[in-house]
Design a protein around this motif. Sequence first.
Motif, PDB file in Angstrom:
ATOM      1  N   PHE A 114       0.824  -1.206   0.000  1.00 50.28           N
ATOM      2  CA  PHE A 114       0.000   0.000   0.000  1.00 50.28           C
ATOM      3  C   PHE A 114       0.861   1.260   0.000  1.00 50.28           C
ATOM      4  O   PHE A 114       0.471   2.288  -0.566  1.00 50.28           O
ATOM      5  CB  PHE A 114      -0.941  -0.010   1.198  1.00 50.28           C
ATOM      6  N   ALA A 115       2.038   1.204   0.628  1.00 50.12           N
ATOM      7  CA  ALA A 115       2.954   2.345   0.576  1.00 50.12           C
ATOM      8  C   ALA A 115       3.427   2.581  -0.854  1.00 50.12           C
ATOM      9  O   ALA A 115       3.530   3.726  -1.315  1.00 50.12           O
ATOM     10  CB  ALA A 115       4.145   2.113   1.500  1.00 50.12           C
ATOM     11  N   ALA A 116       3.709   1.501  -1.566  1.00 50.30           N
ATOM     12  CA  ALA A 116       4.125   1.620  -2.965  1.00 50.30           C
ATOM     13  C   ALA A 116       3.000   2.205  -3.814  1.00 50.30           C
ATOM     14  O   ALA A 116       3.236   3.050  -4.693  1.00 50.30           O
ATOM     15  CB  ALA A 116       4.532   0.251  -3.500  1.00 50.30           C
ATOM     16  N   SER A 117       1.775   1.780  -3.543  1.00 54.26           N
ATOM     17  CA  SER A 117       0.632   2.307  -4.277  1.00 54.26           C
ATOM     18  C   SER A 117       0.465   3.805  -4.038  1.00 54.26           C
ATOM     19  O   SER A 117       0.267   4.585  -4.976  1.00 54.26           O
ATOM     20  CB  SER A 117      -0.635   1.560  -3.853  1.00 54.26           C
ATOM     21  N   GLY A 118       0.553   4.213  -2.776  1.00 52.90           N
ATOM     22  CA  GLY A 118       0.423   5.631  -2.453  1.00 52.90           C
ATOM     23  C   GLY A 118       1.557   6.461  -3.023  1.00 52.90           C
ATOM     24  O   GLY A 118       1.340   7.554  -3.556  1.00 52.90           O
ATOM     25  N   ALA A 119       2.776   5.941  -2.935  1.00 53.79           N
ATOM     26  CA  ALA A 119       3.927   6.667  -3.463  1.00 53.79           C
ATOM     27  C   ALA A 119       3.833   6.827  -4.971  1.00 53.79           C
ATOM     28  O   ALA A 119       4.183   7.876  -5.525  1.00 53.79           O
ATOM     29  CB  ALA A 119       5.215   5.942  -3.080  1.00 53.79           C
ATOM     30  N   SER A 120       3.349   5.799  -5.665  1.00 54.38           N
ATOM     31  CA  SER A 120       3.200   5.876  -7.119  1.00 54.38           C
ATOM     32  C   SER A 120       2.217   6.978  -7.507  1.00 54.38           C
ATOM     33  O   SER A 120       2.446   7.733  -8.465  1.00 54.38           O
ATOM     34  CB  SER A 120       2.721   4.532  -7.671  1.00 54.38           C
ATOM     35  N   ALA A 121       1.105   7.063  -6.763  1.00 51.97           N
ATOM     36  CA  ALA A 121       0.128   8.114  -7.041  1.00 51.97           C
ATOM     37  C   ALA A 121       0.727   9.494  -6.792  1.00 51.97           C
ATOM     38  O   ALA A 121       0.475  10.438  -7.548  1.00 51.97           O
ATOM     39  CB  ALA A 121      -1.110   7.911  -6.164  1.00 51.97           C
ATOM     40  N   ALA A 122       1.551   9.622  -5.756  1.00 50.70           N
ATOM     41  CA  ALA A 122       2.182  10.900  -5.439  1.00 50.70           C
ATOM     42  C   ALA A 122       3.216  11.280  -6.489  1.00 50.70           C
ATOM     43  O   ALA A 122       3.328  12.454  -6.871  1.00 50.70           O
ATOM     44  CB  ALA A 122       2.829  10.830  -4.056  1.00 50.70           C
ATOM     45  N   VAL A 123       3.980  10.294  -6.973  1.00 50.62           N
ATOM     46  CA  VAL A 123       4.958  10.566  -8.030  1.00 50.62           C
ATOM     47  C   VAL A 123       4.247  11.053  -9.287  1.00 50.62           C
ATOM     48  O   VAL A 123       4.708  11.989  -9.965  1.00 50.62           O
ATOM     49  CB  VAL A 123       5.790   9.301  -8.331  1.00 50.62           C
ATOM     50  N   ALA A 124       3.123  10.435  -9.617  1.00 45.83           N
ATOM     51  CA  ALA A 124       2.367  10.836 -10.809  1.00 45.83           C
ATOM     52  C   ALA A 124       1.868  12.273 -10.695  1.00 45.83           C
ATOM     53  O   ALA A 124       1.678  12.948 -11.713  1.00 45.83           O
ATOM     54  CB  ALA A 124       1.189   9.886 -11.024  1.00 45.83           C
ATOM     55  N   LYS A 125       1.665  12.750  -9.471  1.00 48.81           N
ATOM     56  CA  LYS A 125       1.214  14.123  -9.245  1.00 48.81           C
ATOM     57  C   LYS A 125       2.388  15.084  -9.071  1.00 48.81           C
ATOM     58  O   LYS A 125       2.192  16.255  -8.746  1.00 48.81           O
ATOM     59  CB  LYS A 125       0.322  14.183  -7.994  1.00 48.81           C
ATOM     60  N   ARG A 126       3.595  14.594  -9.270  1.00 55.63           N
ATOM     61  CA  ARG A 126       4.809  15.402  -9.225  1.00 55.63           C
ATOM     62  C   ARG A 126       5.077  16.008  -7.855  1.00 55.63           C
ATOM     63  O   ARG A 126       5.547  17.150  -7.727  1.00 55.63           O
ATOM     64  CB  ARG A 126       4.757  16.523 -10.283  1.00 55.63           C
ATOM     65  N   LEU A 127       4.798  15.265  -6.797  1.00 58.49           N
ATOM     66  CA  LEU A 127       5.124  15.722  -5.458  1.00 58.49           C
ATOM     67  C   LEU A 127       6.608  15.529  -5.191  1.00 58.49           C
ATOM     68  O   LEU A 127       7.275  14.716  -5.840  1.00 58.49           O
ATOM     69  CB  LEU A 127       4.305  14.960  -4.417  1.00 58.49           C
ATOM     70  N   ASP A 128       7.146  16.279  -4.216  1.00 57.05           N
ATOM     71  CA  ASP A 128       8.558  16.127  -3.887  1.00 57.05           C
ATOM     72  C   ASP A 128       8.757  14.898  -3.002  1.00 57.05           C
ATOM     73  O   ASP A 128       7.800  14.169  -2.697  1.00 57.05           O
ATOM     74  CB  ASP A 128       9.101  17.392  -3.204  1.00 57.05           C
ATOM     75  N   LEU A 129      10.010  14.656  -2.608  1.00 57.09           N
ATOM     76  CA  LEU A 129      10.334  13.442  -1.856  1.00 57.09           C
ATOM     77  C   LEU A 129       9.520  13.348  -0.572  1.00 57.09           C
ATOM     78  O   LEU A 129       8.981  12.278  -0.246  1.00 57.09           O
ATOM     79  CB  LEU A 129      11.825  13.402  -1.539  1.00 57.09           C
ATOM     80  N   PHE A 130       9.428  14.454   0.169  1.00 57.19           N
ATOM     81  CA  PHE A 130       8.655  14.421   1.414  1.00 57.19           C
ATOM     82  C   PHE A 130       7.192  14.101   1.122  1.00 57.19           C
ATOM     83  O   PHE A 130       6.567  13.306   1.832  1.00 57.19           O
ATOM     84  CB  PHE A 130       8.751  15.758   2.143  1.00 57.19           C
TER      85      PHE A 130
END
Length: 217
Positions: free
Chosen positions: A18-34
């Motif tokens: 689930f962390a990978a799923s959430g991180a993937s969605a955040a990467v797609a939205k161009r969020l920074d590392l934090f």
Amino acid sequence: MTTSTALLLADLAGVAVFAASGASAAVAKRLDLFGVVFVGFVASLGGGIVRDLVIDEVPPLAFADWRYAGTAAVTAAAIFWLHPQFARLRTTVLVLDAAGLGLFTVAGTLKALDAQVPAVGACLIGMITAIGGGLVRDLLTGEIPVVLRREIYAVASLLGSMVVVLLNSLGHTGPLPLTVAAGLVFGVRLVALRRRWSAPVATLRPPRTGMSGPPPE
């Protein structure tokens, strides 16, 4: 390997998925590392935090056991750096997400029952444990939550929670019956994805363009 160790490893595996799923969605939205790590943390542990607060278990397990937060943070950070390779594994991620849904549903329902929550409440808590993180993930990334769309996701989790409660009332609380309950959620979710099952959606009728009766003077 003891049963408790096996359950812990399975739980952490679900957190990672689930962390990978959430991180993937955040990467797609161009969020920074934090932002990527934060969304990954919430997606993997948000449902469990809500569950623990509802059953008055404080501090929540996500804060009390560093292994949960550590697994979520490390996984999300890894996705931040490796997302091009991870994007090719979409089918694998969907399968793992379905497995995590089943695992978290069973774990959340059992924990609610152990806290003496009545059957209906235990079913709802089990479902919230499984889908809560994804709900917050979608809200943080500006998407309509998956659980509110046509996909069979929350329904599969609720069905699994009901099976766990039924098995518990019949005295079947061993590893095998609970594995069957998790497998049911897993199977329903995968079949729904493959066959494109969906919940009914209201049909919107176009507004009337004409008016009945004589025109106004």
